[in-house]
Design a protein around this motif. Structure first.
Motif, PDB file in Angstrom:
ATOM      1  N   LYS A  88       7.392   8.934  14.628  1.00 20.71           N
ATOM      2  CA  LYS A  88       7.145   8.341  13.305  1.00 20.71           C
ATOM      3  C   LYS A  88       6.937   9.383  12.217  1.00 20.71           C
ATOM      4  O   LYS A  88       7.187   9.127  11.042  1.00 20.71           O
ATOM      5  N   ALA A  89       6.446  10.555  12.588  1.00 27.27           N
ATOM      6  CA  ALA A  89       6.066  11.547  11.573  1.00 27.27           C
ATOM      7  C   ALA A  89       7.223  12.439  11.134  1.00 27.27           C
ATOM      8  O   ALA A  89       7.097  13.203  10.190  1.00 27.27           O
ATOM      9  N   ASN A 145       0.869  -1.174   0.000  1.00 27.44           N
ATOM     10  CA  ASN A 145       0.000   0.000   0.000  1.00 27.44           C
ATOM     11  C   ASN A 145       0.909   1.228   0.000  1.00 27.44           C
ATOM     12  O   ASN A 145       1.895   1.254   0.732  1.00 27.44           O
ATOM     13  N   LYS A 146       0.561   2.226  -0.796  1.00 19.33           N
ATOM     14  CA  LYS A 146       1.449   3.385  -0.868  1.00 19.33           C
ATOM     15  C   LYS A 146       0.710   4.675  -0.567  1.00 19.33           C
ATOM     16  O   LYS A 146      -0.503   4.779  -0.777  1.00 19.33           O
ATOM     17  N   ASN A 147       1.444   5.641  -0.072  1.00 23.77           N
ATOM     18  CA  ASN A 147       0.959   7.018   0.067  1.00 23.77           C
ATOM     19  C   ASN A 147       2.057   7.916  -0.492  1.00 23.77           C
ATOM     20  O   ASN A 147       3.243   7.601  -0.364  1.00 23.77           O
ATOM     21  N   VAL A 148       1.654   9.013  -1.092  1.00 22.52           N
ATOM     22  CA  VAL A 148       2.636   9.911  -1.695  1.00 22.52           C
ATOM     23  C   VAL A 148       2.543  11.289  -1.037  1.00 22.52           C
ATOM     24  O   VAL A 148       1.452  11.828  -0.867  1.00 22.52           O
ATOM     25  N   ASP A 191      -2.746  13.579   8.894  1.00 26.16           N
ATOM     26  CA  ASP A 191      -3.777  12.689   8.341  1.00 26.16           C
ATOM     27  C   ASP A 191      -3.313  12.011   7.050  1.00 26.16           C
ATOM     28  O   ASP A 191      -4.115  11.684   6.192  1.00 26.16           O
ATOM     29  N   TRP A 192      -2.006  11.799   6.906  1.00 23.60           N
ATOM     30  CA  TRP A 192      -1.535  11.228   5.625  1.00 23.60           C
ATOM     31  C   TRP A 192      -2.107   9.839   5.363  1.00 23.60           C
ATOM     32  O   TRP A 192      -2.261   9.419   4.221  1.00 23.60           O
ATOM     33  N   SER A 232      -4.212   9.604  -3.355  1.00 24.56           N
ATOM     34  CA  SER A 232      -3.000  10.207  -2.797  1.00 24.56           C
ATOM     35  C   SER A 232      -2.013  10.536  -3.906  1.00 24.56           C
ATOM     36  O   SER A 232      -1.225  11.447  -3.794  1.00 24.56           O
ATOM     37  N   ALA A 233      -2.045   9.778  -5.014  1.00 29.82           N
ATOM     38  CA  ALA A 233      -1.131  10.067  -6.119  1.00 29.82           C
ATOM     39  C   ALA A 233      -1.599  11.286  -6.903  1.00 29.82           C
ATOM     40  O   ALA A 233      -0.802  12.076  -7.392  1.00 29.82           O
ATOM     41  N   ASN A 234      -2.933  11.455  -7.009  1.00 34.48           N
ATOM     42  CA  ASN A 234      -3.458  12.573  -7.793  1.00 34.48           C
ATOM     43  C   ASN A 234      -3.422  13.885  -7.013  1.00 34.48           C
ATOM     44  O   ASN A 234      -3.156  14.941  -7.573  1.00 34.48           O
ATOM     45  N   ASN A 235      -3.738  13.810  -5.729  1.00 36.75           N
ATOM     46  CA  ASN A 235      -3.729  15.027  -4.900  1.00 36.75           C
ATOM     47  C   ASN A 235      -2.826  14.812  -3.688  1.00 36.75           C
ATOM     48  O   ASN A 235      -3.304  14.760  -2.562  1.00 36.75           O
ATOM     49  N   PRO A 236      -1.530  14.687  -3.927  1.00 37.83           N
ATOM     50  CA  PRO A 236      -0.666  14.380  -2.779  1.00 37.83           C
ATOM     51  C   PRO A 236      -0.583  15.545  -1.800  1.00 37.83           C
ATOM     52  O   PRO A 236      -0.662  16.707  -2.200  1.00 37.83           O
ATOM     53  N   GLN A 237      -0.449  15.193  -0.525  1.00 37.12           N
ATOM     54  CA  GLN A 237      -0.276  16.232   0.488  1.00 37.12           C
ATOM     55  C   GLN A 237       1.195  16.653   0.512  1.00 37.12           C
ATOM     56  O   GLN A 237       2.066  15.955  -0.002  1.00 37.12           O
TER      57      GLN A 237
END
Length: 387
Positions: A77-78, A56-59, A104-105, A116-121
């Motif tokens: 961790k953050a 699972n990925k987050n960008v 809230d990532w 998350s890929a289209n609107n990354p924080q």
């Protein structure tokens, strides 16, 4: 025993920065930083679900520049550090900064992975670790097992110890050490020693490895020609306080006892090109990973120089009669060092390899074309070590 197949994840940008999330000991999580000159750079947070063998990925966006090195806080961790390049006045400068991931990532990312890929924080900048007098930063090292309040940056020929205050939003220089000598000396990499109350640092510059006492910021040992060419990476044995591994452009991996640096204790010559990364397993120090621009990752079992040269640590007082005889049989012959496995899933230079901080049998490797591969120690070896 069938071994699990490697799991491969592809980033759309080139990448060379990889780290495990040190403070996360439950989830298997790695962070990858990209190197793009045209687009905003990113940090990919890779969560590995080992039960289902999926990623699972987050960008997160890292708009400051292309990422050359990444490190994570041992306490929070953050919080993470990056070393990155930016252009200023028509020249490229290497900078370093401390960042915080948005709180809230994780929210909603697993349900709709494309979001998350289209609107990354974007990462929140906490503070810069730049001091204009100290030049270009090569890497930032967190104090091992620390409270996340001390980091060292290696910038040109300076090692700078920083105190992070006010929840890492303020960095002040605590002390510095400098490389003295002819020519333009520059640190290429370093490692903060986890032993001796974290009061020692090892650094590499050109073909030399140096040890420093952080209390006095003075040099305590020097291995002048540790490698025939540039030294690329260092790592301390987590269980044997005087043992250090190094690798370099002479295609070799060397193991040193820093009490006697005339000769390496052991040398490996398994790679056919520059070796960029060497990593001891955090729990079982006989397991050593090396990554090279020959596109290969090699797992070696360096049991003869490990903390368990006979296969296990033994306290003679605790042995009963029957076990004592069994121990004599087993203990006559130290186990032999060997290459456990050569991993060839990469098609480009492998710049980084890291063990998971949550699962001692799992590791990730990253090649320049943006391919991240997650592998496991072969089951047969795992059970041989455990049983």
């Amino acid at each position: 025993m069938e071994d699990d197949a490697p799991v491969i994840y592809g980033l759309e940008f080139q990448a060379r920065a990889l780290t495990a999330q040190t403070a996360e000991t439950d989830a298997i999580r790695f962070l990858v930083g990209t190197q793009s000159l045209k687009f905003d750079n990113q940090i990919h947070i890779i969560d590995f679900d080992d039960e289902n063998n999926i990623i699972n990925k987050n960008v997160l966006l890292h708009q400051a520049g292309e990422i050359w090195h990444i490190g994570t806080s041992p306490a929070d961790k953050a919080v993470l550090t990056t070393c990155y390049n930016k252009t200023s006045d028509n020249r490229v400068v290497s900078c370093a900064a401390v960042w915080r991931m948005p709180s809230d990532w994780e929210a909603g990312s697993h349900e709709s992975p494309d979001d998350s890929a289209n609107n990354p924080q974007t990462l929140e900048l906490l503070c810069h670790l730049d001091d204009s007098t100290h030049g270009n930063t090569a890497c930032v090292l967190w104090e091992p097992m620390g409270d996340g309040k001390h980091v060292i940056s290696l910038a040109d020929n300076h090692a700078i110890l920083w105190d992070l205050q006010e929840s890492s939003t303020q960095a002040t220089v605590s002390s510095t050490a400098s490389l003295e000598g002819k020519g333009q000396l520059k640190f290429t990499s370093g490692k903060w020693c986890p032993h001796h109350n974290c009061s020692q640092l090892a650094t590499a510059n050109d073909t030399a490895i140096r040890g420093w006492d952080l209390r006095t910021m003075s040099q305590i040992y020097c291995i002048e020609n540790a490698h025939g060419q540039l030294v690329r990476d260092l790592d301390f044995n987590p269980n044997r306080q005087y043992y250090l591994a190094s690798c370099g452009d002479d295609c070799k991996v060397k193991f040193w006892d820093i009490r006697n640096v005339q000769e390496p204790v052991k040398t490996l010559e398994e790679h056919s090109h520059w070796v960029w990364s060497v990593r001891y397993n955090h729990s079982h120090d006989q397991l050593v990973l090396t990554a090279s621009s020959d596109s290969r990752l090699i797992l070696s079992n360096m049991v003869s120089i490990s903390s368990e040269p006979f296969g296990h640590l033994v306290d003679d007082d605790e042995l009963s009669e029957g076990e004592e005889n069994h121990h004599e049989d087993k203990g006559k012959e130290p186990l032999k060092d060997s290459v456990v496995s050569t991993y060839e899933e990469h098609e480009d230079s492998v710049y980084a390899a890291e063990w998971s901080s949550a699962d001692p049998w799992l590791f990730a490797s990253l090649s320049y074309d943006g391919r991240l591969v997650i592998n496991r120690v072969p089951r047969a070896l795992k059970y041989r070590i455990l049983l």
